[in-house]
Design a protein around this motif. Structure first.
Motif, PDB file in Angstrom:
ATOM      1  N   MET A   1      -1.577  -9.670   7.689  1.00 32.37           N
ATOM      2  CA  MET A   1      -2.883  -9.087   7.424  1.00 32.37           C
ATOM      3  C   MET A   1      -3.668  -9.993   6.468  1.00 32.37           C
ATOM      4  O   MET A   1      -3.097 -10.693   5.637  1.00 32.37           O
ATOM      5  CB  MET A   1      -2.713  -7.690   6.827  1.00 32.37           C
ATOM      6  N   LYS A   2      -4.974  -9.949   6.585  1.00 34.09           N
ATOM      7  CA  LYS A   2      -5.853 -10.654   5.658  1.00 34.09           C
ATOM      8  C   LYS A   2      -6.526  -9.622   4.753  1.00 34.09           C
ATOM      9  O   LYS A   2      -6.779  -8.492   5.171  1.00 34.09           O
ATOM     10  CB  LYS A   2      -6.900 -11.456   6.425  1.00 34.09           C
ATOM     11  N   TYR A   3      -6.823 -10.047   3.526  1.00 39.15           N
ATOM     12  CA  TYR A   3      -7.361  -9.111   2.545  1.00 39.15           C
ATOM     13  C   TYR A   3      -8.618  -9.675   1.905  1.00 39.15           C
ATOM     14  O   TYR A   3      -8.860 -10.879   1.885  1.00 39.15           O
ATOM     15  CB  TYR A   3      -6.323  -8.803   1.462  1.00 39.15           C
ATOM     16  N   THR A   4      -9.399  -8.776   1.375  1.00 40.97           N
ATOM     17  CA  THR A   4     -10.555  -9.126   0.568  1.00 40.97           C
ATOM     18  C   THR A   4     -10.601  -8.108  -0.568  1.00 40.97           C
ATOM     19  O   THR A   4      -9.658  -7.344  -0.750  1.00 40.97           O
ATOM     20  CB  THR A   4     -11.845  -9.100   1.412  1.00 40.97           C
ATOM     21  N   LYS A  12      -7.985  -4.590  -3.866  1.00 41.06           N
ATOM     22  CA  LYS A  12      -7.643  -5.344  -2.666  1.00 41.06           C
ATOM     23  C   LYS A  12      -7.617  -4.417  -1.461  1.00 41.06           C
ATOM     24  O   LYS A  12      -6.927  -3.399  -1.466  1.00 41.06           O
ATOM     25  CB  LYS A  12      -6.283  -6.026  -2.823  1.00 41.06           C
ATOM     26  N   ILE A  13      -8.390  -4.758  -0.433  1.00 39.30           N
ATOM     27  CA  ILE A  13      -8.379  -3.975   0.796  1.00 39.30           C
ATOM     28  C   ILE A  13      -8.158  -4.893   1.990  1.00 39.30           C
ATOM     29  O   ILE A  13      -8.536  -6.064   1.976  1.00 39.30           O
ATOM     30  CB  ILE A  13      -9.679  -3.171   0.991  1.00 39.30           C
ATOM     31  N   SER A  14      -7.566  -4.343   3.023  1.00 41.24           N
ATOM     32  CA  SER A  14      -7.320  -5.110   4.240  1.00 41.24           C
ATOM     33  C   SER A  14      -8.622  -5.331   4.995  1.00 41.24           C
ATOM     34  O   SER A  14      -9.520  -4.480   4.985  1.00 41.24           O
ATOM     35  CB  SER A  14      -6.307  -4.382   5.129  1.00 41.24           C
ATOM     36  N   LYS A  15      -8.715  -6.483   5.651  1.00 41.02           N
ATOM     37  CA  LYS A  15      -9.905  -6.812   6.436  1.00 41.02           C
ATOM     38  C   LYS A  15     -10.025  -5.932   7.672  1.00 41.02           C
ATOM     39  O   LYS A  15     -11.088  -5.884   8.296  1.00 41.02           O
ATOM     40  CB  LYS A  15      -9.868  -8.288   6.847  1.00 41.02           C
ATOM     41  N   ILE A  16      -8.958  -5.268   8.025  1.00 44.22           N
ATOM     42  CA  ILE A  16      -8.999  -4.255   9.075  1.00 44.22           C
ATOM     43  C   ILE A  16      -8.744  -2.905   8.428  1.00 44.22           C
ATOM     44  O   ILE A  16      -7.829  -2.747   7.624  1.00 44.22           O
ATOM     45  CB  ILE A  16      -7.972  -4.545  10.181  1.00 44.22           C
ATOM     46  N   CYS A  17      -9.588  -1.936   8.773  1.00 44.63           N
ATOM     47  CA  CYS A  17      -9.485  -0.581   8.253  1.00 44.63           C
ATOM     48  C   CYS A  17      -9.090   0.348   9.392  1.00 44.63           C
ATOM     49  O   CYS A  17      -9.591   0.207  10.520  1.00 44.63           O
ATOM     50  CB  CYS A  17     -10.846  -0.163   7.671  1.00 44.63           C
ATOM     51  N   LEU A  18      -8.199   1.281   9.118  1.00 39.14           N
ATOM     52  CA  LEU A  18      -7.794   2.237  10.147  1.00 39.14           C
ATOM     53  C   LEU A  18      -8.807   3.374  10.225  1.00 39.14           C
ATOM     54  O   LEU A  18      -8.967   4.146   9.283  1.00 39.14           O
ATOM     55  CB  LEU A  18      -6.408   2.805   9.842  1.00 39.14           C
ATOM     56  N   GLY A  19      -9.491   3.459  11.351  1.00 40.81           N
ATOM     57  CA  GLY A  19     -10.372   4.587  11.623  1.00 40.81           C
ATOM     58  C   GLY A  19      -9.567   5.746  12.182  1.00 40.81           C
ATOM     59  O   GLY A  19      -8.641   5.543  12.975  1.00 40.81           O
ATOM     60  N   THR A  20      -9.922   6.968  11.798  1.00 36.41           N
ATOM     61  CA  THR A  20      -9.062   8.114  12.088  1.00 36.41           C
ATOM     62  C   THR A  20      -9.759   9.245  12.835  1.00 36.41           C
ATOM     63  O   THR A  20      -9.206  10.336  12.949  1.00 36.41           O
ATOM     64  CB  THR A  20      -8.499   8.675  10.772  1.00 36.41           C
ATOM     65  N   LYS A  42       1.952  -2.834   8.963  1.00 38.46           N
ATOM     66  CA  LYS A  42       1.296  -4.098   9.291  1.00 38.46           C
ATOM     67  C   LYS A  42       0.351  -4.580   8.197  1.00 38.46           C
ATOM     68  O   LYS A  42      -0.370  -5.561   8.379  1.00 38.46           O
ATOM     69  CB  LYS A  42       0.529  -3.966  10.613  1.00 38.46           C
ATOM     70  N   GLY A  43       0.342  -3.902   7.058  1.00 37.13           N
ATOM     71  CA  GLY A  43      -0.454  -4.361   5.928  1.00 37.13           C
ATOM     72  C   GLY A  43      -1.841  -3.761   5.831  1.00 37.13           C
ATOM     73  O   GLY A  43      -2.623  -4.149   4.961  1.00 37.13           O
ATOM     74  N   ILE A  44      -2.173  -2.824   6.713  1.00 34.75           N
ATOM     75  CA  ILE A  44      -3.477  -2.155   6.632  1.00 34.75           C
ATOM     76  C   ILE A  44      -3.389  -1.087   5.544  1.00 34.75           C
ATOM     77  O   ILE A  44      -2.672  -0.100   5.692  1.00 34.75           O
ATOM     78  CB  ILE A  44      -3.864  -1.529   7.983  1.00 34.75           C
ATOM     79  N   ASN A  45      -4.125  -1.289   4.453  1.00 35.08           N
ATOM     80  CA  ASN A  45      -4.051  -0.361   3.325  1.00 35.08           C
ATOM     81  C   ASN A  45      -5.342   0.400   3.112  1.00 35.08           C
ATOM     82  O   ASN A  45      -5.529   1.059   2.083  1.00 35.08           O
ATOM     83  CB  ASN A  45      -3.689  -1.117   2.037  1.00 35.08           C
ATOM     84  N   PHE A  46      -6.249   0.340   4.088  1.00 35.44           N
ATOM     85  CA  PHE A  46      -7.580   0.926   3.979  1.00 35.44           C
ATOM     86  C   PHE A  46      -7.769   1.909   5.131  1.00 35.44           C
ATOM     87  O   PHE A  46      -7.728   1.508   6.300  1.00 35.44           O
ATOM     88  CB  PHE A  46      -8.618  -0.192   4.018  1.00 35.44           C
ATOM     89  N   PHE A  47      -7.924   3.198   4.820  1.00 31.49           N
ATOM     90  CA  PHE A  47      -8.107   4.240   5.836  1.00 31.49           C
ATOM     91  C   PHE A  47      -9.482   4.863   5.646  1.00 31.49           C
ATOM     92  O   PHE A  47      -9.915   5.111   4.515  1.00 31.49           O
ATOM     93  CB  PHE A  47      -7.061   5.355   5.702  1.00 31.49           C
ATOM     94  N   LYS A 315      -1.834  -1.575  18.213  1.00 30.60           N
ATOM     95  CA  LYS A 315      -1.117  -2.842  18.065  1.00 30.60           C
ATOM     96  C   LYS A 315      -1.990  -4.018  18.499  1.00 30.60           C
ATOM     97  O   LYS A 315      -2.044  -5.054  17.817  1.00 30.60           O
ATOM     98  CB  LYS A 315       0.175  -2.804  18.875  1.00 30.60           C
ATOM     99  N   GLU A 316      -2.671  -3.861  19.637  1.00 30.26           N
ATOM    100  CA  GLU A 316      -3.534  -4.935  20.129  1.00 30.26           C
ATOM    101  C   GLU A 316      -4.694  -5.189  19.170  1.00 30.26           C
ATOM    102  O   GLU A 316      -5.013  -6.344  18.836  1.00 30.26           O
ATOM    103  CB  GLU A 316      -4.074  -4.573  21.518  1.00 30.26           C
ATOM    104  N   ASN A 317      -5.325  -4.123  18.715  1.00 28.57           N
ATOM    105  CA  ASN A 317      -6.490  -4.277  17.839  1.00 28.57           C
ATOM    106  C   ASN A 317      -6.125  -4.895  16.492  1.00 28.57           C
ATOM    107  O   ASN A 317      -6.827  -5.774  15.985  1.00 28.57           O
ATOM    108  CB  ASN A 317      -7.156  -2.917  17.615  1.00 28.57           C
ATOM    109  N   SER A 318      -5.034  -4.439  15.897  1.00 30.94           N
ATOM    110  CA  SER A 318      -4.656  -4.959  14.582  1.00 30.94           C
ATOM    111  C   SER A 318      -4.216  -6.415  14.652  1.00 30.94           C
ATOM    112  O   SER A 318      -4.396  -7.176  13.692  1.00 30.94           O
ATOM    113  CB  SER A 318      -3.554  -4.098  13.962  1.00 30.94           C
TER     114      SER A 318
END
Length: 345
Positions: A1-4, A12-20, A42-47, A315-318
């Motif tokens: 995962m990449k972070y910013t 620190k938040i993941s560059k990919i956020c899980l939409g719910t 997978k390192g996504i820490n932003f929901f 899995k594909e999106n992340s």
């Protein structure tokens, strides 16, 4: 995962956020829990969630998504590992079942926030967002601003004061906007700057290959003012997976279940999607990889919100976080945008 980092913070938040927003409608509680397990692995820490979810909003499922996230927090004990964003819904004549007044008055914010905290089984929300403005402004399917009969009086100072109070109470850490215009973003920034009030950190707006309207004003605001875009619908309601181009009957696909979101399957959107798929295939990419990588690598995008109804999609999106588009690919993408600009506003 990449972070910013969340703008103007050290978070620190993941560059990919899980939409719910599918949790509670298209996804069961067990499926929602499985998605959150996988995302964190997978390192996504932003929901991201909202009081009105699941989508489409209706009284029977009001708050269902937050409840599912809350039971996951309780089961796993991993609340502290997640940067959590949620939203209060703005005025709407169809959502009156949520509370007595659909506005951003102190009483409404307190009620909405406390209800969200209860459903989420947490004491605080990291980023609390205003889901859409109180005033009448641009709406889905509308490119430009139209003067309307609008009784709204500027109350942004009061809204920020209310949010500041909840920050002091520890119920909110940071604030953001959603479905907002350049004027709205700057108006909030102006008030916080000159009145010493909390500053918005993010704005959550649609942004994808089919809708790049954010670039017309809002992107400059975000870059110059250090406000991060949380880009939602980066897959154009699933259209940018390319699955609809084959003509195959997909009765359970989101755009077929919810025909009210028809801006993504207009003739212009279909043709643009076909052209983007050609670009992807010529460069050894899937259309999903092309679509999500395009959004994620924009300088004004802090995090790309991905949503999925199946684990395969998640899995594909992340996995697209590792895809980087070359300048040559971006040039060809912009050629399509010039021919068919923003077909799904």
């Amino acid at each position: 995962m990449k972070y910013t980092t969340l703008p103007n913070t050290d978070i620190k938040i993941s560059k990919i956020c899980l939409g719910t927003m599918t949790f509670g409608e298209q996804n069961t509680e067990a499926e929602g829990h499985a998605q959150m397990d996988y995302a964190l692995e997978k390192g996504i820490n932003f929901f991201d969630t909202a009081e009105m979810y699941s989508v489409p909003a209706r009284q029977e499922t009001y708050g269902s998504t937050e409840k599912i996230i809350g039971t996951w927090f309780k089961k796993t004990g991993k609340r502290e590992e997640i940067i959590l964003a949620s939203k209060i819904a703005g005025p709407s004549p169809t959502f009156t079942y949520m509370r007595d007044k659909m506005d951003f008055s102190p009483a409404s914010i307190q009620f909405a926030l406390d209800q969200s905290l209860q459903r989420l089984q947490t004491d605080y929300i990291d980023v609390y967002q205003l889901h859409w403005p109180e005033r009448k402004t641009n709406y889905f399917g509308q490119r430009g601003f139209k003067v309307q009969d609008d009784a709204w009086e500027d109350n942004i100072h009061g809204v920020l004061e209310t949010l500041e109070d909840f920050i002091k109470q520890g119920k909110i850490n940071h604030i953001g906007l959603s479905n907002e215009t350049p004027w709205g973003i700057m108006r909030f920034l102006e008030e916080s700057k000159y009145q010493n009030l909390p500053r918005i950190k993010t704005v959550q707006n649609p942004y994808s290959l089919l809708n790049r309207l954010f670039e017309n004003g809002s992107s400059e605001v975000c870059i110059r003012e250090n406000v991060g875009l949380l880009a939602y619908s980066p897959m154009g309601f699933g259209v940018l997976s390319g699955k609809y181009l084959s003509g195959e009957n997909l009765p359970h696909a989101r755009i077929n279940i919810f025909p009210q979101y028809n801006r993504y399957n207009s003739p212009q959107s279909v043709e643009a999607t076909r052209l983007y798929q050609e670009i992807a295939h010529k460069n050894g990419l899937t259309l999903t990889e092309l679509s999500l990588a395009f959004v994620t690598q924009q300088a004004f995008v802090t995090s790309t919100i991905i949503g999925a109804t199946t684990m395969e999609q998640l899995k594909e999106n992340s996995a697209t976080i590792d895809v980087v588009l070359s300048d040559d690919i971006l040039k060809v993408i912009n050629e399509v945008q010039a021919i068919i600009p923003d077909p799904a506003p």
